[in-house]
Design an enzyme around this catalytic site. Structure first.
Site, mmCIF file in Angstrom:
data_model
loop_
_atom_site.group_PDB
_atom_site.id
_atom_site.type_symbol
_atom_site.label_atom_id
_atom_site.label_comp_id
_atom_site.label_asym_id
_atom_site.label_seq_id
_atom_site.Cartn_x
_atom_site.Cartn_y
_atom_site.Cartn_z
ATOM 1 N N HIS A 162 0.937 -1.307 0.189
ATOM 2 C CA HIS A 162 0.006 -0.075 -0.068
ATOM 3 C C HIS A 162 0.895 1.382 -0.163
ATOM 4 C CE1 HIS A 162 -4.090 -1.543 0.054
ATOM 5 N NE2 HIS A 162 -3.801 -2.139 1.199
ATOM 6 N N GLU A 180 5.468 -13.761 -0.655
ATOM 7 C CA GLU A 180 5.455 -15.266 0.028
ATOM 8 C C GLU A 180 6.262 -16.273 -1.000
ATOM 9 O OE1 GLU A 180 1.541 -16.207 2.186
ATOM 10 O OE2 GLU A 180 1.782 -17.974 0.882
ATOM 11 N N THR A 196 -7.956 -17.163 12.047
ATOM 12 C CA THR A 196 -8.597 -18.271 12.714
ATOM 13 C C THR A 196 -7.612 -19.500 12.995
ATOM 14 O OG1 THR A 196 -9.484 -19.356 10.711
ATOM 15 C CG2 THR A 196 -10.653 -17.819 11.770
ATOM 16 N N ILE A 227 -8.570 -23.065 13.183
ATOM 17 C CA ILE A 227 -9.351 -23.678 11.905
ATOM 18 C C ILE A 227 -8.162 -23.867 10.927
ATOM 19 C CG2 ILE A 227 -11.146 -23.466 10.265
ATOM 20 C CD1 ILE A 227 -12.804 -21.502 12.103
ATOM 21 N N ASP A 266 -8.179 -22.455 6.223
ATOM 22 C CA ASP A 266 -8.806 -20.964 5.683
ATOM 23 C C ASP A 266 -7.959 -19.911 5.720
ATOM 24 O OD1 ASP A 266 -8.585 -20.783 8.287
ATOM 25 O OD2 ASP A 266 -10.718 -19.871 8.801
ATOM 26 N N ASP A 299 -17.365 0.162 2.380
ATOM 27 C CA ASP A 299 -15.896 -0.100 2.211
ATOM 28 C C ASP A 299 -15.316 0.825 0.852
ATOM 29 O OD1 ASP A 299 -13.562 -1.228 2.624
ATOM 30 O OD2 ASP A 299 -13.817 -2.981 1.613
HETATM 31 N N1 ASN Z 1 -6.340 -4.572 6.413
HETATM 32 C C1 ASN Z 1 -7.051 -3.569 5.544
HETATM 33 C C2 ASN Z 1 -6.256 -3.273 4.306
HETATM 34 O O1 ASN Z 1 -4.924 -3.199 4.371
HETATM 35 C C3 ASN Z 1 -7.096 -2.436 6.198
HETATM 36 C C4 ASN Z 1 -7.888 -1.521 5.484
HETATM 37 O O2 ASN Z 1 -9.002 -1.244 5.199
HETATM 38 N N2 ASN Z 1 -7.179 -0.497 5.169
HETATM 39 O O3 ASN Z 1 -6.677 -3.265 3.260
HETATM 40 ZN ZN ZN Z 2 -5.211 -3.547 1.774
HETATM 41 CA CA CA Z 3 -0.594 -16.795 1.486
#
Ligand code: ASN
Ligand code: ZN
Ligand code: CA
Length: 321
Positions: free
Chosen positions: A156, A187, A205, A208, A211, A241
């Site tokens: 990001h 990775e 999780t 689990i 997943d 979002d």
């Molecule tokens: N974990 C999310 C992401 O990096 C946090 C967000 O919504 N920016 O996308």
């Molecule tokens: Zn992100």
């Molecule tokens: Ca992975």
């Protein structure tokens, strides 16, 4: 005051031991890795940082972490050890593959804060640094335990300094997708024995098996917490979002999976990095990404190459055409 680069050992979130670089000063071992020609990787404790929003800029990074010896094996260090080690892997990935010198390509220091928030099962780039929650132990373990998540968050930062893909609608979903794609490519590079197309599987999780947060290969999979579309016809129009950036990223993610599966992670990285740094801009949409990636493939491998055709076929398959 003399400061000395020293090797220490630490235990990560998953209990795995690893060597880390520390800075020894005045009887203390600080979590500062100054082994990459002037770019310092620094890891902070955000326990006392108030959780205001996803930015908290006035209070971050918190306190630089240190130990009295070079064995960082207590509980509080686990997420810090992985943040520190994996930030180094991500730096090395961008440097070794593309000659990029840190997040801004100008050698900025790489800052991570761990223990942010209260049982927070999330992580983010706040415009200046990485911030990681500890999870609640049920939804997730501390998020730094997953290299693909650290790669996602740092990417990001790279995206912000390059294409700048606005975090809204299709450009926002591309921003998310590039983070998932490079998280996965990183990775493949540093954990090849267990690399996969899932995102966050190492911490998601803990009780689990199998997943994950998302799945690039099958974005709508039962394995994925976040059920995403794979095809343009299933694009989700929503105001949630930022216009569904974490949902619609499934479509370019599926295309990227098809590309990796066809030409491998190394060539995919070259094509995607060139598109991100040369052709994409803040308002680019999915179709622009197709054009940018095709142009990048042509620049590097030629128009009649199998690499070019892999991108073309992938974007045709998901309906971005
Ligand atoms: N974990 C999310 C992401 O990096 C946090 C967000 O919504 N920016 O996308
Ligand atoms: Zn992100
Ligand atoms: Ca992975």
């Amino acid at each position: 005051l003399a400061t000395v680069l020293v090797k220490g050992v630490g235990k990560g979130v998953l209990g795995d031991e690893k060597e880390i670089n520390l800075d020894y000063r005045n009887g203390k071992y600080y979590m500062i890795d100054d082994s990459r020609n002037g770019v310092k990787i620094k890891t902070y404790d955000a326990s006392d940082v108030p959780e205001i929003d996803f930015i908290s800029k006035y209070f971050l990074p918190g306190d630089i972490m240190y130990d009295k010896d070079d064995v960082l094996d207590e509980e509080i260090y686990k997420s810090a050890v992985d943040a520190h080690k994996y930030a180094g892997y991500v730096y090395d990935y961008y440097k070794n593959n593309f000659g990029r010198n840190s997040i801004d390509d100008k050698g900025m220091d790489i800052i991570s804060s761990v223990h942010y928030g209260n049982n927070l099962s999330n992580a983010f780039w706040n415009g200046e640094q990485m911030v990681y929650g500890d999870g609640d132990g049920k939804t997730s373990a501390p998020l730094t335990g997953a290299l693909d998540i650290v790669g996602h968050e740092m990417t990001h930062g790279v995206t912000a300094y390059e294409a700048g893909l606005e975090y809204q609608g299709q450009s926002g979903a591309l921003n998310e997708s590039f983070s998932d794609v490079f998280g996965t490519l990183i990775e493949f590079e540093y954990q090849p024995e267990k690399a996969d197309y899932l995102c966050g599987e190492d911490v998601w999780t803990p009780n689990i098996k199998g997943d994950a947060l998302r799945d690039l290969q099958d974005p709508g999979s039962d394995k994925a917490y976040s059920k995403q579309p794979s095809y343009m016809k299933d694009y989700v129009n929503t105001t949630d979002d930022h216009g569904g950036v974490h949902i619609n990223s499934g479509i370019p993610n599926k295309a990227a999976y098809l590309v990796i599966n066809s030409i491998g992670p190394k060539k995919t990285g070259q094509i995607y990095y060139r598109a991100l740094t040369t052709y994409l801009t803040n308002k680019s949409n999915f179709y622009d990404a197709r054009l940018a990636l095709l142009q990048s493939a042509e620049d590097i491998y030629g128009k009649d190459s199998k690499e070019y055709r892999a991108v073309e076929n992938a974007f045709d398959s998901v309906g971005i055409k």
